[in-house]
Design a protein around this motif. Structure first.
Motif, mmCIF file in Angstrom:
data_model
loop_
_atom_site.group_PDB
_atom_site.id
_atom_site.type_symbol
_atom_site.label_atom_id
_atom_site.label_comp_id
_atom_site.label_asym_id
_atom_site.label_seq_id
_atom_site.Cartn_x
_atom_site.Cartn_y
_atom_site.Cartn_z
ATOM 1 N N LEU A 22 -6.348 1.141 -2.232
ATOM 2 C CA LEU A 22 -5.244 2.024 -2.595
ATOM 3 C C LEU A 22 -4.660 1.659 -3.959
ATOM 4 O O LEU A 22 -4.293 2.534 -4.742
ATOM 5 C CB LEU A 22 -4.156 1.958 -1.525
ATOM 6 C CG LEU A 22 -3.083 3.036 -1.554
ATOM 7 C CD1 LEU A 22 -3.706 4.425 -1.512
ATOM 8 C CD2 LEU A 22 -2.136 2.849 -0.383
ATOM 9 N N PHE B 122 -9.632 9.694 4.116
ATOM 10 C CA PHE B 122 -8.990 8.411 3.792
ATOM 11 C C PHE B 122 -7.980 8.015 4.863
ATOM 12 O O PHE B 122 -7.907 6.848 5.261
ATOM 13 C CB PHE B 122 -8.305 8.475 2.438
ATOM 14 C CG PHE B 122 -7.566 7.212 2.092
ATOM 15 C CD1 PHE B 122 -8.257 6.044 1.841
ATOM 16 C CD2 PHE B 122 -6.186 7.190 2.060
ATOM 17 C CE1 PHE B 122 -7.586 4.864 1.553
ATOM 18 C CE2 PHE B 122 -5.500 6.024 1.767
ATOM 19 C CZ PHE B 122 -6.207 4.853 1.513
ATOM 20 N N ASN B 123 -7.199 8.980 5.349
ATOM 21 C CA ASN B 123 -6.218 8.674 6.399
ATOM 22 C C ASN B 123 -6.903 8.111 7.639
ATOM 23 O O ASN B 123 -6.451 7.123 8.228
ATOM 24 C CB ASN B 123 -5.432 9.934 6.769
ATOM 25 C CG ASN B 123 -4.441 10.335 5.703
ATOM 26 O OD1 ASN B 123 -4.041 9.530 4.868
ATOM 27 N ND2 ASN B 123 -4.042 11.592 5.712
ATOM 28 N N GLY C 101 0.810 -1.212 0.000
ATOM 29 C CA GLY C 101 0.000 0.000 0.000
ATOM 30 C C GLY C 101 0.839 1.257 0.000
ATOM 31 O O GLY C 101 0.546 2.217 -0.715
ATOM 32 N N PRO D 113 -7.669 -2.044 2.943
ATOM 33 C CA PRO D 113 -7.256 -0.710 2.480
ATOM 34 C C PRO D 113 -6.246 -0.774 1.339
ATOM 35 O O PRO D 113 -6.193 0.123 0.498
ATOM 36 C CB PRO D 113 -6.656 -0.075 3.736
ATOM 37 C CG PRO D 113 -7.311 -0.777 4.870
ATOM 38 C CD PRO D 113 -7.488 -2.188 4.404
ATOM 39 N N SER E 283 -11.090 5.860 -2.987
ATOM 40 C CA SER E 283 -10.682 5.067 -1.828
ATOM 41 C C SER E 283 -11.578 5.339 -0.629
ATOM 42 O O SER E 283 -11.940 4.419 0.119
ATOM 43 C CB SER E 283 -9.223 5.370 -1.465
ATOM 44 O OG SER E 283 -8.345 4.962 -2.483
ATOM 45 N N SER F 30 -5.143 -5.024 7.434
ATOM 46 C CA SER F 30 -4.273 -4.176 6.626
ATOM 47 C C SER F 30 -4.400 -4.494 5.138
ATOM 48 O O SER F 30 -3.786 -3.818 4.310
ATOM 49 C CB SER F 30 -2.807 -4.343 7.064
ATOM 50 O OG SER F 30 -2.381 -5.694 6.889
ATOM 51 N N CYS G 53 -13.893 2.575 1.322
ATOM 52 C CA CYS G 53 -13.787 2.318 2.759
ATOM 53 C C CYS G 53 -15.156 2.377 3.433
ATOM 54 O O CYS G 53 -15.481 1.540 4.287
ATOM 55 C CB CYS G 53 -12.843 3.335 3.407
ATOM 56 S SG CYS G 53 -11.090 3.073 3.072
ATOM 57 N N SER H 217 -8.714 4.521 6.855
ATOM 58 C CA SER H 217 -7.755 3.430 6.687
ATOM 59 C C SER H 217 -7.047 3.119 8.009
ATOM 60 O O SER H 217 -6.792 1.950 8.328
ATOM 61 C CB SER H 217 -6.740 3.766 5.597
ATOM 62 O OG SER H 217 -6.035 4.954 5.898
ATOM 63 N N ARG I 58 -7.199 -0.495 9.933
ATOM 64 C CA ARG I 58 -5.974 -1.176 10.328
ATOM 65 C C ARG I 58 -5.933 -1.442 11.825
ATOM 66 O O ARG I 58 -5.357 -2.440 12.277
ATOM 67 C CB ARG I 58 -4.746 -0.353 9.915
ATOM 68 C CG ARG I 58 -4.427 -0.409 8.434
ATOM 69 C CD ARG I 58 -3.014 0.089 8.175
ATOM 70 N NE ARG I 58 -2.808 1.434 8.651
ATOM 71 C CZ ARG I 58 -2.999 2.532 7.905
ATOM 72 N NH1 ARG I 58 -3.383 2.422 6.654
ATOM 73 N NH2 ARG I 58 -2.772 3.724 8.412
#
Length: 478
Positions: free
Chosen positions: A167, A147-148, A23, A163, A203, A160, A207, A151, A155
């Motif tokens: 990506l 997105f940050n 990723g 995502p 993305s 993991s 999610c 994701s 996680r």
């Protein structure tokens, strides 16, 4: 979802790291593709324009990246402890904090883009294009922050892989969009920024669909949002210091960018191309670090002290070995790789890039240890230590920019990052040495009382959970 408190630590960490690595590589392809297309289709000035705005993007968007990782730490601890209500409560609190962060970044970035570039003494010939690239990027900052956060939360529950799939799809889409918008549509540098925002939007959408369809543990109810106000303290306690840590590091990058801008457009282009390759190369090292945040946080919640010690040691060895290989590759092939950005007819740029990687590539081992140990102590909840490390990194990078660049030119630029790594590693290594002793004490106490807790099984939740609103520093649980 995956519980990292059960099973062989090394195998779990590697399995969790591999999707992160892939990723990270694809995420770097965003910037790699932008720079390559802009440099080849629009020329050296356009490439310098994109590079001149990079440190400002790192300053503001980097804050959201660090904060998102910190906001997800209480989620991971609650999951490791079997507290599903806490998972939802901390997720809602993190979402509220992320929305506020996005609003601030967008406002500051869009309104003050040109003023900030002038403060950096951006070369006049690239100022207009750089301001345009910066404005479009910050106009879509809300997408990046979303997105940050999403994701990082996924996680935190041990997933993991998913995502990663999103990506990869976004990276492929970005590559197509940047060629279309920059080349065919002739949008210039604005097209490169818009392509990244549009790709990241896909993305974010993916999610949300994943959470709705397959992750009921993250289905937030009205009471979760109501409780979020009273649960903000713990996410902010871990999120804000990690965000500020990234911002402090970014300020050092800004000072360095200011010094590079003073060397002229050719040096800016060389620095931009070198940084793009460098970011791609260190993605594996960063992936080990990100994996250790979740591993340490989940095992901290489950009180699995021995697993944290073993995981940190073995991951440090793996990361250091990877760093040696990466350094050798870059030292050997730096010039042809950078040539992808500027072409073979720019010998001055290629020579500067080779100097950069001779210094940086040989010291990637230091960076690998910094990534692993800093993320372990963050996962343990020691948020002040990475902030101190970031401050030392700022001092070292700024010193290189203000002193070395002035006297040695681009050679000083090449030494700025390694000096910052050394400065940041000192407090992190000292903090981990102390925490390692405390972990060993806890192991001996548990052995004496025959009270070592049984690891929480993912299929046996919910279980009684510790009070996660208290400080999680080991010194307070001795």
């Amino acid at each position: 979802m995956q519980n990292l408190t059960v099973g062989p630590p090394t195998r779990l960490i590697l399995a969790f790291t591999l999707p992160l690595l892939i990723g990270n590589l694809f995420q770097q392809i965003y910037t790699f593709t932008d720079a390559a297309v802009v440099g080849r289709l629009l020329g050296l000035d356009a490439l310098a324009a994109v590079g001149a705005s990079g440190s400002l993007i790192f300053l503001l968007v980097g804050f959201s990246w660090g904060a998102s990782a910190g906001l997800a730490i209480p989620v991971a601890r609650a999951f490791g402890a079997g507290d599903l209500a806490g998972v939802r409560r901390y997720t809602a609190a993190g979402a509220c904090a992320s929305a506020a962060i996005a609003a601030v970044i967008t406002t500051v970035g869009v309104v003050f883009a040109r003023d900030l570039l002038r403060l950096l003494h951006t070369p006049p010939e690239v100022l207009d294009q750089s301001a345009l690239f910066l404005t479009v990027t910050f106009a879509g900052a809300g997408v990046t922050v979303a997105f940050n956060f999403l994701s990082a939360t996924i996680r935190a529950l041990g997933d993991s892989r998913t995502p990663l799939y999103f990506l990869i799809a976004a990276s492929v889409l970005n590559a197509g969009l940047v060629v279309l918008l920059v080349g065919a549509a002739h949008w210039g540098v604005a097209g490169a920024a818009a392509a990244t925002v549009l790709a990241q939007l896909t993305s974010v959408t993916a999610c949300i669909v994943l959470i709705v369809r397959r992750m009921p543990v993250l289905h937030l109810h009205r009471e979760d949002w109501a409780a979020a106000r009273h649960s903000l303290r713990e996410p902010l306690r871990t999120g804000l210091p990690m965000g500020f840590q990234m911002s402090v590091i970014a300020i050092g990058a800004l000072v360095l960018q200011l010094a590079v801008n003073g060397l002229g457009a050719v040096s800016v282009a060389a620095f931009t191309a070198s940084m793009r390759v460098d970011q791609l190369a260190v993605a594996p090292l960063n992936s080990f670090g990100v994996a250790m945040v979740t591993f340490a946080a989940q095992n901290r919640g489950a009180r699995q002290w021995h697993r944290i010690r073993v995981g940190a040691f073995r991951t440090s060895v793996l990361a250091a070995g990877t760093a040696v290989v990466l350094g050798l590759v870059l030292v050997t092939f730096a010039q042809p790789i950078v040539g992808l950005f500027v072409g073979p007819d720019q010998p001055e740029v290629l020579g500067m890039a080779r100097t950069y990687f001779l210094v940086n590539g040989g010291l990637y081992v230091v960076l690998s240890l910094l990534f692993v140990l800093r993320n372990v102590v963050q996962g343990m909840g020691l948020s002040s230590i990475p902030t101190i490390a970031g401050a030392l990194e700022l001092v070292m990078r700024s010193t290189a920019a203000l002193v070395l660049v002035r006297h040695f030119g681009f050679v000083g630029v090449a030494w700025a990052a390694p000096l910052a790594w050394f400065g940041a590693l000192v407090p992190v290594a000292l903090a981990w040495a102390r925490q390692r002793r405390l972990l060993a004490e806890r192991e001996r106490e548990d052995a004496r009382t025959h009270a070592q807790p049984t690891a929480v099984r993912a299929d046996a939740m919910p279980l009684p959970a510790p009070d996660l609103t208290r400080s999680v520093e080991l010194a307070e649980v001795r």
